[in-house]
Each structure stands twice: as structure tokens, then as C-alpha cells.
Design an enzyme around this catalytic site. Sequence first.
Site, PDB file in Angstrom:
ATOM      1  N   HIS A  84       0.705  -1.292  -0.021  1.00 46.18           N
ATOM      2  CA  HIS A  84       0.140  -0.037  -0.012  1.00 46.18           C
ATOM      3  C   HIS A  84       0.827   1.202   0.053  1.00 46.18           C
ATOM      4  O   HIS A  84       1.747   1.526   0.915  1.00 46.18           O
ATOM      5  CB  HIS A  84      -0.805  -0.057   1.325  1.00 46.18           C
ATOM      6  CG  HIS A  84      -1.912  -1.141   1.084  1.00 46.18           C
ATOM      7  ND1 HIS A  84      -1.946  -2.312   1.715  1.00 46.18           N
ATOM      8  CD2 HIS A  84      -3.251  -0.911   0.647  1.00 46.18           C
ATOM      9  CE1 HIS A  84      -2.908  -2.962   1.610  1.00 46.18           C
ATOM     10  NE2 HIS A  84      -3.958  -2.002   0.988  1.00 46.18           N
ATOM     11  N   GLU A 120       8.399  -0.347   5.010  1.00 43.57           N
ATOM     12  CA  GLU A 120       8.978   0.932   4.837  1.00 43.57           C
ATOM     13  C   GLU A 120      10.177   1.042   5.492  1.00 43.57           C
ATOM     14  O   GLU A 120      11.415   1.534   5.188  1.00 43.57           O
ATOM     15  CB  GLU A 120       8.183   2.296   4.925  1.00 43.57           C
ATOM     16  CG  GLU A 120       6.941   2.301   4.125  1.00 43.57           C
ATOM     17  CD  GLU A 120       5.713   1.356   4.104  1.00 43.57           C
ATOM     18  OE1 GLU A 120       5.207   1.477   2.873  1.00 43.57           O
ATOM     19  OE2 GLU A 120       5.813   0.649   4.972  1.00 43.57           O
ATOM     20  N   ASP A 134      27.889   1.093  -1.796  1.00 41.14           N
ATOM     21  CA  ASP A 134      27.945   1.537  -2.820  1.00 41.14           C
ATOM     22  C   ASP A 134      29.028   2.669  -2.793  1.00 41.14           C
ATOM     23  O   ASP A 134      30.022   2.958  -3.536  1.00 41.14           O
ATOM     24  CB  ASP A 134      26.991   2.388  -3.694  1.00 41.14           C
ATOM     25  CG  ASP A 134      27.225   3.068  -4.866  1.00 41.14           C
ATOM     26  OD1 ASP A 134      27.802   2.292  -5.749  1.00 41.14           O
ATOM     27  OD2 ASP A 134      26.683   4.308  -5.047  1.00 41.14           O
TER      28      ASP A 134
END
Length: 164
Positions: A84, A120, A134
Site C-alpha cells: 500500500h 517502509e 556503494d
Amino acid sequence: MSDSTSSGLTHIGPSGQPAMVNVGGKAVTARLARARARVVLGPAIIKLVQAGDLPTRKGPVFQTAIIAGVMAAKKTSDLIPLCHPLGLDDCQLTIEVVSADAILIECTARVTGKTGVEMEALTGASVAALTVYDMCKAMSHDIVIEQVRLVEKTGGKSDFHFNG
């Protein structure tokens, strides 16, 4: 209230096909989720960040990872199928050195709504960890992202607290 099969999976409809969970009948409540990721950087990289955030051409590693984590948490429904879309009330990330070779990233997401914010928080912690990887990979490819996990969830049908 939610579609599920006898297996307990929530994203499977009555016909056995993928389905978004119907949260229409759920109560609006204040919900919180906290997730963590541990990143083993190695002692050489840890030494570089212990005196302060490590500067790179993309910016300071920890500050950049925090921004990336918040941005990712806000985009979770674009990344996870059937998730959602949520307008987060708050999303906070912290990064701390926890040993001679590792950092701990913690993402806390909050929403007032009908569904939780576990995905989340997990997405925010994961993307922050990937951003650290990274930005530090030029110094070492021996970096390990591990122990990405939910550590707390409150405000829904049942609360969860990791005791480990």
C-alpha cells in the site's frame, strides 16, 4: 478484512492469485516500525569514519545513506508489489559504529493509518546499507550487509518487539 488462504499468506486472494490486502475495514491507528541492518565494513574503513563522516565525491557517506534511506522508505510501494502507498508521518535513520569493523543502521517509520509500516522501515534500512556499500566499495569489496530485520512494530493488530 484481509484476503488470505489457509496458509496464512495475506497477499493471496480466494482464487489463489496475487491480491492486495483489503484494509478498508481496519481502524486508523498510530503505527510504528523499526528495522535494523548491520554492515561489516572492516577495520580500515571503520577507522576512516570514527573521527567523523567519511567524505566522498557523492557527499558524506553516512549523511548520504540517511537521505537515501528516507527516500527509499517513501517509495516502498513503488518497489514492493502489492504494498500500500503510505504518506509517512515520519521516517528517521541513524547510523552508528558498533564495533571495530561494523556499523548499525536503524530506520524508524511512523504513519497514522490502516496498515503498518514494516516494509517502509525495512526498505529504508536496506537502501541505506546499500548506499554505504556503494560509497565504500572503492576501498573494499569485502563489505557485508547482514542482519536486516524488523526489531519493533506497534499500533496494529499485534505488537512485535525483537528481544535479541
